[in-house]
Design a protein around this motif. Structure first.
Motif, mmCIF file in Angstrom:
data_model
loop_
_atom_site.group_PDB
_atom_site.id
_atom_site.type_symbol
_atom_site.label_atom_id
_atom_site.label_comp_id
_atom_site.label_asym_id
_atom_site.label_seq_id
_atom_site.Cartn_x
_atom_site.Cartn_y
_atom_site.Cartn_z
ATOM 1 N N GLU A 25 -8.695 -11.533 -12.424
ATOM 2 C CA GLU A 25 -7.816 -12.256 -11.355
ATOM 3 C C GLU A 25 -8.485 -12.178 -9.836
ATOM 4 O O GLU A 25 -8.043 -12.859 -8.985
ATOM 5 C CB GLU A 25 -6.726 -11.443 -11.419
ATOM 6 N N GLY A 26 -9.415 -11.351 -9.821
ATOM 7 C CA GLY A 26 -10.178 -11.222 -8.456
ATOM 8 C C GLY A 26 -11.197 -10.122 -8.282
ATOM 9 O O GLY A 26 -11.400 -9.484 -9.324
ATOM 10 N N LEU A 27 -11.944 -10.125 -7.357
ATOM 11 C CA LEU A 27 -12.970 -9.085 -7.144
ATOM 12 C C LEU A 27 -13.174 -8.760 -5.630
ATOM 13 O O LEU A 27 -12.691 -9.689 -4.862
ATOM 14 C CB LEU A 27 -14.304 -9.704 -7.787
ATOM 15 N N ALA A 28 -13.567 -7.677 -5.331
ATOM 16 C CA ALA A 28 -13.972 -7.275 -4.194
ATOM 17 C C ALA A 28 -15.300 -6.385 -4.201
ATOM 18 O O ALA A 28 -15.386 -5.737 -5.213
ATOM 19 C CB ALA A 28 -13.002 -6.315 -3.357
ATOM 20 N N VAL A 29 -16.097 -6.254 -3.090
ATOM 21 C CA VAL A 29 -17.148 -5.595 -2.995
ATOM 22 C C VAL A 29 -17.056 -4.605 -1.570
ATOM 23 O O VAL A 29 -16.513 -5.045 -0.675
ATOM 24 C CB VAL A 29 -18.430 -6.363 -2.840
ATOM 25 N N SER A 30 -18.073 -3.582 -1.830
ATOM 26 C CA SER A 30 -18.151 -2.679 -0.716
ATOM 27 C C SER A 30 -19.449 -2.370 -0.525
ATOM 28 O O SER A 30 -20.535 -2.655 -1.572
ATOM 29 C CB SER A 30 -17.373 -1.568 -0.587
#
Length: 492
Positions: A71-76
């Motif tokens: 459904e989604g992704l995020a990166v740091s």
């Protein structure tokens, strides 16, 4: 399912998490840093950031069902750092890393003179130090003008990956607020007048919050990574703030203490609280700010000592646990790589005071843990002086395992520390940010499972030791600076 990937200093980590916060897959890839010259610390964005991101996606998303379920992704990633790139987002040189890279000392002094150190602290929320991006941009223009004139994007690890995935040139407010002196902390926007003075001609990225969706995976990025085209991508942020999010540090008064190779602290505030010995930044969520602190060494000292005296960590912890408060009259000052907050003194040096022939490795190891605990208290005292007294302390990182180190820190600070169920790190925070961008309630994702309470008797015993710890730096600073200069001469 939500995908979270973090690019760290020495490894990249990723998790796949379901809507309830359960981690269904984990992966990690190790890497190093490049140190081409003294004071330079760099990463190659292609072979470290992009290649490891793609590898972790392959490790975590293995089936068509998992791919369809995303459904989604995020990166740091590590930050604040500086990756100059051309108009297509192609790196023009290796990324210059955060405060561990100290090449821009001349530029820091120049900008303090031109803009005024007090004015910088008041407007940007942080002093100009090796952590700041602005001086490194000026260093780039001066020493690598052929790179500077081609630079059309100023990227960090997270924004580089977001650009590769979506084509958007965007940076989160929290990361931008560490681009001192280019960002106005109270207005929460670029300080365009200072940006023009520090980095003339450079287009700065759009600004968004870490939980905002800023684009979708393009067809080209899908072909390169195996991710589905159209997958929503969240802005993300710097790793320590993603890690704080992963353990629920989000309300004013909440603070995180991260036990690792270095020690890092983040505390949430409702308004800016500039302090000359701390970093003041935007928070992860709109309407919040943070104070941040970082020691130059912590686990690096205990690992150095383990290698020096021999033995395994488990044995050393058991032996040190049998030693009383104060390590039988020893104080270790852990400035083995200089010190960041609240001293900002790269020429500070380590010190072991009180040694006798009767001391052994158990006392030395406990003194190291206690010395780092005194450093944590020093930073918490600085935060309290700035008006940010911690109301809730959450401990994370590999150093929380085993129990002794966290007990010592609670005894020295007089504060309880909560331990969450998961301490996998920033990548879990990334998945949480992506879930929040989808409207998911993440409040129960990572509950507290234990609390380390201070022992009042031990705390009283540590108070006098802490007073002498603080006095040792002041009384030996001139000698430490002389020795640091001699070490540089010897290295040359």
């Amino acid at each position: 399912m939500f995908l979270g990937i973090d690019i760290g200093t020495s490894s990249s980590k990723g998790v796949l998490v379901d809507r309830d916060g359960t981690i269904t897959a984990r992966a990690e890839r190790a890497h190093g840093v490049s140190t081409p010259r003294p004071g330079w610390v760099e990463h190659d964005a292609e072979t470290v950031w992009w290649a490891e991101f793609r590898a972790l996606v392959g490790d975590l998303v293995r089936t068509d069902d998992e791919r369809r379920g995303l459904e989604g992704l995020a990166v740091s990633g590590i930050g604040p750092c500086l990756l100059p790139a051309d108009g297509e987002g192609n790196p023009l040189r290796p990324a210059i890393l955060y405060g561990v890279d100290t090449r821009a000392t001349v530029e820091i002094a120049e900008l303090n003179e031109e803009l005024g150190a007090e004015a910088v602290l008041r407007r940007a929320g942080s002093p100009l130090t090796s952590q700041a991006v602005g001086p490194k941009l000026r260093w780039l223009a001066r020493h690598e003008p052929q790179v500077y004139v081609r630079t059309r994007m100023v990227l960090m690890a997270s924004s580089f990956l977001v650009h590769r995935l979506t084509g958007r040139y965007v940076l989160d407010h929290q990361s931008a607020s560490q681009c001192v002196p280019l960002y106005d902390l109270r207005r929460r926007e670029w300080a365009t007048d200072w940006a023009d003075a520090v980095a003339p001609g450079l287009p700065l990225p759009e600004l968004a919050w870490p939980t905002e969706r800023v684009g979708q995976v393009t067809r080209e990025a899908a072909a390169a990574t195996g991710l589905p085209a159209g997958l929503p991508v969240t802005t993300g942020t710097i790793d320590a703030w993603a890690e704080a999010a992963s353990v629920g540090v989000r309300a004013p008064g909440d603070a995180m203490v991260m036990y690792g190779t270095t020690m890092f602290l983040v505390q949430v505030l409702t308004d800016p609280r500039p302090h000359p010995g701390l970093w003041g930044t935007c928070g992860t969520w709109p309407g919040t700010y943070t104070l941040a602190a970082g020691m130059a060494t912590s686990g690096a000292v205990t690992d150095w000592l383990r290698r020096l005296v021999g033995g395994e960590f488990g044995d050393l912890v058991r032996e040190a646990d049998a030693v009383p408060v104060g390590s039988r009259g020893l104080i270790l000052v852990p400035y083995f790589a200089g010190e960041r907050t609240p001293l900002f003194d790269p020429d500070a040096r380590g010190l072991l005071a009180g040694l006798t022939l009767g001391h052994g490795r158990a006392e030395l190891y406990r003194a190291a843990l206690e010395g780092i605990g005194y450093g944590v208290r020093h930073n918490l005292d600085a935060m309290a002086a700035a008006g940010g007294r911690a109301g809730r302390l959450v401990a994370v990182g590999g150093g929380t395992k085993g129990g002794l180190w966290t007990r010592i820190v609670s005894d020295i600070t007089g504060l309880p520390q909560q331990l969450p169920a998961e301490t996998v790190g920033a990548c879990l925070g990334d998945a949480l940010l992506a879930a929040e961008a989808s409207g998911i309630d993440t409040a129960d994702w990572n509950p507290v499972v234990a609390t380390v309470a201070p022992d009042p008797e031990h705390s009283a015993g540590y108070d006098e030791y802490y007073r002498h710890y603080r006095a040792l730096y002041e009384s030996t600073r001139e000698t430490a600076h002389f020795l640091a200069d001699q070490q540089r001469r010897a290295a040359r």
